[in-house]
Design an enzyme around this catalytic site. Structure first.
Site, mmCIF file in Angstrom:
data_model
loop_
_atom_site.group_PDB
_atom_site.id
_atom_site.type_symbol
_atom_site.label_atom_id
_atom_site.label_comp_id
_atom_site.label_asym_id
_atom_site.label_seq_id
_atom_site.Cartn_x
_atom_site.Cartn_y
_atom_site.Cartn_z
ATOM 1 N N HIS A 1 31.757 75.880 1.717
ATOM 2 C CA HIS A 1 30.903 74.837 1.119
ATOM 3 C C HIS A 1 31.057 73.507 1.859
ATOM 4 O O HIS A 1 31.012 72.440 1.251
ATOM 5 C CB HIS A 1 31.213 74.656 -0.368
ATOM 6 C CG HIS A 1 30.959 75.875 -1.194
ATOM 7 N ND1 HIS A 1 29.720 76.197 -1.703
ATOM 8 C CD2 HIS A 1 31.785 76.881 -1.587
ATOM 9 C CE1 HIS A 1 29.789 77.333 -2.380
ATOM 10 N NE2 HIS A 1 31.031 77.771 -2.318
ATOM 11 N N TYR B 1 41.434 76.225 -5.734
ATOM 12 C CA TYR B 1 40.644 75.000 -5.727
ATOM 13 C C TYR B 1 41.502 73.757 -5.947
ATOM 14 O O TYR B 1 41.095 72.653 -5.582
ATOM 15 C CB TYR B 1 39.531 75.076 -6.769
ATOM 16 C CG TYR B 1 38.356 75.903 -6.313
ATOM 17 C CD1 TYR B 1 38.528 77.228 -5.897
ATOM 18 C CD2 TYR B 1 37.074 75.396 -6.294
ATOM 19 C CE1 TYR B 1 37.463 77.996 -5.482
ATOM 20 C CE2 TYR B 1 35.997 76.162 -5.878
ATOM 21 C CZ TYR B 1 36.196 77.458 -5.474
ATOM 22 O OH TYR B 1 35.134 78.219 -5.048
ATOM 23 N N ASN C 1 27.476 78.805 -8.473
ATOM 24 C CA ASN C 1 26.596 79.112 -7.349
ATOM 25 C C ASN C 1 25.180 79.326 -7.864
ATOM 26 O O ASN C 1 24.948 79.390 -9.071
ATOM 27 C CB ASN C 1 27.066 80.377 -6.616
ATOM 28 C CG ASN C 1 28.365 80.181 -5.856
ATOM 29 O OD1 ASN C 1 28.645 79.102 -5.352
ATOM 30 N ND2 ASN C 1 29.166 81.231 -5.770
#
Length: 705
Positions: free
Chosen positions: A88, A375, A161
């Site tokens: 990303h 993350y 997404n």
């Protein structure tokens, strides 16, 4: 005593068109602070006298190391970049708000879902997955749809997404799938493309990816705009209410302007004409006040409902079809403000799936569990410090207090004696069992095993369901995409292996792709852990065309005009576009514009060479009879028409444009999507008709892949 040298005279006046400046000894320009103009300073606050020249020993001598202004400027420039995201990397962020429609207190104690009409600040980052930060917007790829909502109980990051499933079931495979789709390590290409051996080798050896592959090979992976795509939370989460009762939940963002994608040939040409197509589209929409909106829908269900499925609701490669479990709208997301600084906000924003407020909890989805670690972990390398939450874009907007301290670039430094708890000094903060996050007390049992549940083993049934849910044009696009991608694979056995998987999904699809690849004999269908179910019904909710818009609102009309263009017809078109809440651009042979038949001089938005028809949702041809004789000899004008026709777009034209239609080779192919415009009534009718966006019945005749 030696004579004090005088400074070089850099005060000779100079004018560059509309800019006044002074000219230095070498002819360089100096803009001098005068009046209220701020004085340029160093990072330490020292005023700068000359920002055009470094300090030298003589006018042609070596640069001197004592020049601290030069050293500071270059030092900072050398360290401006931070590591881009490993996935990303290319993204675009927008500010907005989330507004709750109704109280969900029966399902969750999350504060933002308690009071109808309450608005909560939000930041959204859209992105591609595989490409680097400088790649093009319209790659065939998954799109990230990450939403940070600044609730009164801390930040909630719904890191989703535009596709509701993923390639893998377990986070331990995440490095492998990403390594495979990235440029191959011995050659560092292809960029932002999955059409290469490494990716398809991995996919062909990973049957769990088959459902996702159907989505990625569909038009979902080449959206017309961020504004026209759905978003999904992908995983199953939990809502937990004040009574500690749990309800499973899946999140869906649904665009109010409907779904829309482009076709592959169009995407390739858009990437050449405007690599920033999606960014520019969002920027222009926000700047013009056409704020995009999505409804947040949820699917709510309990364990008894989940137990009825043959698949596992913890499997991120599966969906619950909306026809089986309808979605419920619970709020809306409105984007209404661009960042003031791209780096400070869009680049430095840190999304983490672990960021959930009290009342929203995790399921045991193994991909989600791994993302909760990854993350958080990635932010340290990318942002350089555990204090990334001090950055304004990441900081909560609610009051917050904790005893975390120090570290690189700490911008929030507590004062006082206490930096631990429990303590005897009567100072907070203190924990709160009532207000704090309480993990749902689900019962867990079983031995430690590296094993996957058998309920995860059906890899083909939902892939088939997705394919049969598509309209004939969408099915053609999937077959064409698979053929194109696999044609770029240099290793024949990988192509054959993929066709074997496709035969399990849909025999007709597998054979069509196999024949298009030139396979002399079809392979046997791949061994399947679970046989493909043939009884799953099509789900219209999975089709873009069936969920497309009914109006042209939010779209853009390209009007190709020349000197002598019908001024009244042009005015009528513009009025119809504005009534439809759409946008338009005028394209002319020269960007300086054209003179219409009524004598008005009109500036163009684009010159013809820079405004191909791929940038527009529909086009109109408004040449004059005199100008069209020159226009028909211009290759870009012929391409403008031919591409619009080949991409199944609506084409409006004045009678004078017929010679251009003839030279573009479509005069004998005109259909219901090529409409002659004569007056205001026909212009208004045209704007109504083009709300359908495409004339898909034309596609078989143009044979464009």
């Amino acid at each position: 005593m030696a004579k004090k040298p005088s400074a070089p005279n850099n005060t000779k006046p100079a004018t560059i068109h509309d800019q006044k400046a002074t000219r230095g000894n070498g002819g360089e320009l100096h803009q001098i602070a005068e009046g209220d103009t701020p004085v340029l300073t160093t990072a330490q606050g020292g005023p700068v006298a000359d920002d055009q020249n470094s300090l030298r020993a003589g006018e042609r001598g070596p640069t001197l190391i004592e020049d601290f202004h030069f050293r500071e400027k270059i030092f900072h420039f050398d360290h401006e970049r931070i590591p881009e995201r490993v996935v990303h990397a290319r993204g675009y962020g927008v500010h907005g708000f989330f507004e709750t429609y109704e109280s969900l207190a029966a399902y969750t104690r999350a504060d933002l879902f308690q009071r109808p009409g309450e608005r909560t600040p939000a930041f959204v980052r859209f992105s591609t997955v595989a490409g680097s930060k400088g790649s093009f917007d319209l790659a065939r790829d998954v799109r990230g749809f990450a939403v940070k909502i600044y609730t009164k109980e801390g930040n909630w990051d719904l890191v989703g997404n535009n596709i509701p499933v993923f390639f893998i079931q377990d986070a331990i495979k995440f490095p492998d799938v990403i390594h495979s789709v990235k440029p191959e390590p011995d050659r560092e290409f292809p960029q932002a493309q999955s059409a290469h051996d490494n990716f398809w080798d991995f996919i062909s050896l990973t049957p769990e990816s088959m459902h996702m592959i159907m989505w990625v090979m569909s038009d979902r992976a080449i959206p017309r705009s961020f504004r026209f795509m759905e978003g999904f939370g992908v995983h199953t989460f939990r809502f937990v209410n004040a009574k500690d009762e749990s309800t499973f939940v899946k999140f869906h963002w649904k665009p109010k302007l409907g779904l829309q994608s482009v076709v592959w040939n169009e995407a390739v040409k858009i990437n050449g004409a405007d690599p920033d197509f999606h960014r520019r589209d969002m920027w222009q929409a926000i700047q013009s006040g056409n704020f995009p909106e999505w409804d947040l829908h949820v699917q709510l269900f309990d364990q008894d409902f989940a137990d009825k499925f043959d698949f596992d609701i913890l499997d991120p490669t599966k969906i619950i079809p909306e026809e089986v479990l309808p979605t419920k709208p619970v709020g809306r997301l409105v984007l209404d403000r661009m960042p003031e600084n791209f780096f400070a906000e869009t680049e430095q924003v840190a999304f983490m799936t672990q960021n959930v407020p009290p009342g929203i909890d995790f399921s045991d989805d193994p991909l989600l569990q791994g993302r909760n670690f990854s993350y958080l972990d990635t932010q340290l390398k990318r942002l350089g410090s555990p204090n990334f939450t001090h950055l304004p874009i990441n900081a909560p907007k609610c009051p917050f207090q904790h005893f975390q301290q120090d570290g690189h670039m700490a911008m929030r430094n507590p004062v006082g004696r206490v930096n631990y708890q429990p303590n005897s000094w009567g100072e907070g903060p203190r924990e709160s069992p009532m207000k704090g996050f309480r993990h749902f007390p689900s019962e867990e049992q079983g031995p430690k095993l590296r094993i996957r549940a058998e309920s995860f083993a059906d890899h083909y049934s939902q892939a088939r369901q997705f394919f049969i849910s598509q309209t004939p044009p969408e099915q053609r696009h999937i077959a064409d995409a698979l053929t194109f991608e696999l044609s770029k694979v240099e290793t024949p056995v990988i192509r054959e292996r993929m066709v074997a998987h496709l035969l399990n999904i849909d025999e007709t699809l597998g054979k069509k792709v196999g024949h298009a690849l030139g396979l002399e004999t079809m392979p046997k269908p791949a061994d399947a852990a679970v046989a493909t179910r043939q009884d799953l019904d099509p789900s219209p909710a999975l089709s873009i065309i069936q969920r497309g818009p009914k109006r042209f609102e939010g779209r853009k009309l390209g009007i190709l005009a020349t000197d002598g263009a019908d001024g009244a017809l042009l005015d009528a078109l513009i009025a119809a576009v504005e009534k439809e809440k759409a946008a338009f651009e005028l394209i002319a042979p020269k960007v300086g514009g054209f003179t219409a038949s009524d004598g008005k001089r009109i500036a163009a938005h684009q010159m013809l060479d820079g405004g191909p028809s791929v940038l527009y949702d529909a086009v109109v041809l408004l040449p004059s009879a005199e100008a069209v004789t020159d226009l028909i000899d211009v290759a870009t004008a012929r391409d403008f028409v031919a591409d619009a026709f080949a991409h199944c777009k609506y084409i409006g034209y004045a009678g004078a444009a017929v010679p251009l239609l003839e030279r573009a080779g479509i005069a004998e192919l005109l259909d219901e999507g090529t409409i002659e415009l004569t007056d205001a009534a026909s212009a208004a009718a045209f704007l109504t008709e083009i709300g359908k966006l495409r004339v898909w019945g034309r596609e078989p005749s143009v044979k464009l892949k």
